[in-house]
Structures are given as structure tokens and as C-alpha cells.
Design an enzyme around this catalytic site. Structure first.
Site, PDB file in Angstrom:
ATOM      1  CB  SER A 115      -0.806  -0.624   1.052  1.00 29.72           C
ATOM      2  OG  SER A 115      -1.797   1.031   1.328  1.00 29.72           O
ATOM      3  CE1 TYR A 137      -6.734   4.516  -1.328  1.00 31.19           C
ATOM      4  CE2 TYR A 137      -4.965   4.304   0.304  1.00 31.19           C
ATOM      5  CZ  TYR A 137      -5.553   3.892  -0.571  1.00 31.19           C
ATOM      6  OH  TYR A 137      -7.334   3.092   0.328  1.00 31.19           O
ATOM      7  CB  THR A 163      -7.213   2.300  -4.959  1.00 36.36           C
ATOM      8  OG1 THR A 163      -6.703   1.701  -4.285  1.00 36.36           O
ATOM      9  CG2 THR A 163      -8.007   2.410  -3.583  1.00 36.36           C
ATOM     10  CE  LYS A 238      -8.223  -2.941  -3.845  1.00 34.10           C
ATOM     11  NZ  LYS A 238      -9.165  -2.074  -2.308  1.00 34.10           N
ATOM     12  CG  HIS A 262     -11.533   0.633   0.117  1.00 31.75           C
ATOM     13  ND1 HIS A 262     -10.433   0.929  -1.339  1.00 31.75           N
ATOM     14  CD2 HIS A 262     -11.304   0.717   1.005  1.00 31.75           C
ATOM     15  CE1 HIS A 262      -9.498   1.619  -0.736  1.00 31.75           C
ATOM     16  NE2 HIS A 262      -9.586   1.347   0.959  1.00 31.75           N
TER      17      HIS A 262
END
Length: 366
Positions: A115, A137, A163, A238, A262
């Protein structure tokens, strides 16, 4: 903060056993941070209900003596069509955090997704030697976003997963009520955005405040087009639930879409991922791979996803419960159990492999 020993206190025979084991070692606010969803948690609960509504129609008199879950993800061979989902701040549940989870994924032969909000730097995770994908992100600071992509490439990540369902963090009421904030030893190791996530607020989650300040809420199809030009790595999108968005994603040159709500943590009331998987898969029509996440808790769930058109799945919370309960050994056991359950489900449904699984009929009563 307490954490589990390297061997679970009681034998784990299914993934749910690890959630129960983790509950006994984690502080209540950390447990809520991992387990919780947004709003009234309608979508969180619906993900499980929807998966359990999908019944498989097994075939008989087929030779399954050489049953295997071998498959590919992003055209790379894997022993099962499963990747580890991106989960933030894994040192919340165990001191080794993402390092232990990445070692477990390497041992299982499946991709580990790091992540943006990992509590361990990207470079330390790729150094472990397994297949690592990087989840991005998009940040308000566009230069910092591009720097993350370059770092992921230089470190040896094999894909970028953008994402797209978090313009800001969903209102997660468990965290609000707990006035949740990160402990001082846990931080977003890949980005430098100050200590906002560590300061308690009277009526909000410090993590939500932090992401609200750091994340861009202006990510668009143009942003995706720019990212596609900026990296040659395979690109996954995603957070796709609408078939129309999946079609546009293919047109934008993505290599895979991840059908995901999510895990019930963003829009409460969003459709369960499994319910829209068939129409997304049909709309994509082999234009890219289609992965599924949100609620996967067993090998039978993986088989359900394959039968409904998925190329594979991402699994998130179960790895975290395994990590909390028993560190790397717990995370490895989660993936080993999932592999055993998937092979069991394949054979019992008359499928000798993943290709046959994709031909299985399903039935949703009512």
C-alpha cells in the site's frame, strides 16, 4: 500493544479461526480499524451475504485426480489465482507488519500488494524477493505521486494498482467513536505528510483527517491516461463496480480491473462486488483481466468468483488477522488454508483446474 505469538494459541482450520484469534490479542480500537466499514456497515455485511447466496452447480464423473489451482495473474504463473490485497499500516497488528506478510506471500508464491500507506518502505518489501505490486493513491502533490511510481519501478515492483474509489476516506463510525489515531511507532513509511494521523480529534478519525489532507479528490480519467503514459508496468484499476467504467478502463489501456467496494469501507450502500462481477466480466470481454475483492473468506469464495468471470481474487483482512494472531506463520497459514480449500472446492465441483472452474454454472436463489 500486545500481539500474537508466532504460533496461534489454538489450531486454525479455516480463515474465520484467525479472526477469532486476533480478537483476543488486538486492542479494541485496532480491531475495529481493521474490521469496520463505513456508515451503518450495510455494504460490509452485504459482501458476505451476497457471496453466500451464490450456489455452485457441481459436475460429476470427471477425472480430478490431478486437480490443480495453477493459474496466471497479469500473465505471470501463480500456484493459485490469488493476490494479497493492499492493506495500510500493518505494523498496527504486528511489529513485523508488511515484512511478515510479504514473506508469507512469497512462500505461497502469490503477489503481495504494498500500500501507499504501508508502514514499511517499498524497498524493504521488494528486497524480500517475492512478487510485489504497488498500490497507488493519487496524492494532492502530483510530483510526490509520480515519485512513488518511480520508486516502485526502481525497487522492482511488477505492477501498479491505482485505487480509484477513495477521493477521501469513507465515514467509518467505529473509528470516529474510538477517536482513532495511529500510535507513534506506526507511520506511512512511503510518504512524508506530517503527524496528522497521530493526533486524536474529538469527533473524527485522525487517519481520515490525514488522508483527506494527503489524497487528491480530483483523480479523473485524464489522471489515469497520464499514469498509463508514465509507467510501462502493468496497470490495475481498483475500485470499479460499474460495467461502463470497466469498459472505459480497457479503452484507457489498463491490464486489469479490480471489482471492489473497498471491503465495505467507502460508500455505504454500494453494491456487493460479487453481484456486479458477471456484468463487468461480460463488458470487459477479455479486454483485460478482472479481479475481485471484498469479502473473500474461503476457497469456495475464490471458486465462486472464478465461476462468475473473475481471473482471480484479492484477499485482505484474513491476512491481517493471521498476522495479528501469529505473525508471519499466521499469514502463511492463511494462504496455505486458502490453497487447500480452493483445491478441495475445485475437485468436489468436478473441476480439474481453473479453466474448468470458469465453466461452472452458478445459481442465486430468488
Amino acid at each position: 500493544m500486545g500481539h500474537g505469538s508466532e504460533t496461534a494459541a489454538a489450531p486454525a482450520h479455516c480463515l474465520a479461526d484467525f479472526e477469532r484469534a486476533a480478537a483476543s490479542v488486538l486492542p479494541a480500537d485496532v480491531r475495529d480499524f481493521v474490521a469496520g466499514g463505513s456508515g451503518a456497515e450495510v455494504t460490509l455485511d452485504a459482501n458476505r451475504t451476497a457471496l453466500d447466496r451464490v450456489f455452485l452447480v457441481p459436475r460429476v464423473l470427471r477425472d480430478v485426480s490431478r486437480c490443480t489451482a495453477d493459474s496466471t495473474l497479469l500473465k505471470r504463473p501463480v500456484p493459485m489465482p490469488v493476490a494479497v490485497a493492499p492493506v495500510a499500516y500493518q505494523q498496527l497488528v504486528h511489529p513485523d507488519g508488511e515484512r511478515a506478510a510479504a514473506r508469507a506471500a512469497k512462500a505461497a508464491g502469490v503477489p503481495f500488494t504494498a500500500s501507499t500507506l504501508s508502514s514499511v518502505p517499498i524497498e524493504e518489501l521488494t528486497a524480500i524477493g517475492g512478487t510485489v505490486w504497488f498500490q497507488l493513491y493519487r496524492l494532492r502533490d502530483a510530483a510526490q505521486s509520480l515519485e512513488l511510481v518511480r520508486r516502485a519501478e526502481d525497487a522492482g515492483c511488477e505492477a501498479i494498482m491505482l485505487t480509484v474509489d477513495v477521493p477521501w476516506m469513507g465515514r467509518r463510525l467505529r473509528d470516529v467513536r474510538n477517536r482513532f489515531a495511529l500510535p507513534s511507532h506506526v507511520r506511512a513509511a512511503n510518504i512524508s505528510t506530517g503527524s496528522t494521523a497521530h493526533r486524536r480529534h474529538a469527533d473524527s478519525s485522525a487517519v481520515a483527517v490525514h488522508t483527506g489532507q494527503a489524497f487528491s479528490s480530483a483523480t479523473t480519467w485524464s489522471s489515469l491516461a497520464a499514469l498509463r503514459k508514465q509507467t510501462r508496468l502493468p496497470l490495475l484499476l481498483k475500485g470499479v463496480l460499474a460495467a461502463e467504467d470497466a469498459v472505459r478502463a480497457v479503452e484507457s489501456g489498463v491490464d486489469a480491473v479490480v471489482v471492489s467496494n473497498h471491503g465495505g469501507r467507502q460508500l455505504d450502500g454500494a453494491v456487493p462486488s460479487i453481484d456486479v462481477l458477471p456484468e463487468v466480466a461480460a463488458a470487459v470481454n477479455d479486454g483485460c483481466e478482472v479481479l475481485l475483492d471484498s469479502g473473500i473468506r474461503s476457497g469456495t469464495d475464490v471458486l465462486r468468483a472464478l465461476a462468475l468471470g473473475a481471473s482471480g481474487v484479492l484477499v485482505g483482512r484474513p491476512l491481517i488477522w493471521g498476522l495479528a494472531a501469529a505473525g508471519e506463520a499466521g499469514a502463511r497459514r492463511v494462504l496455505d488454508l486458502l490453497a487447500d480449500e480452493l483445491r478441495d472446492a475445485l475437485g468436489l465441483s468436478g473441476c480439474d483446474g481453473v479453466a474448468a472452474a470458469r465453466q461452472l454454472r452458478t445459481l442465486v436463489p430468488g
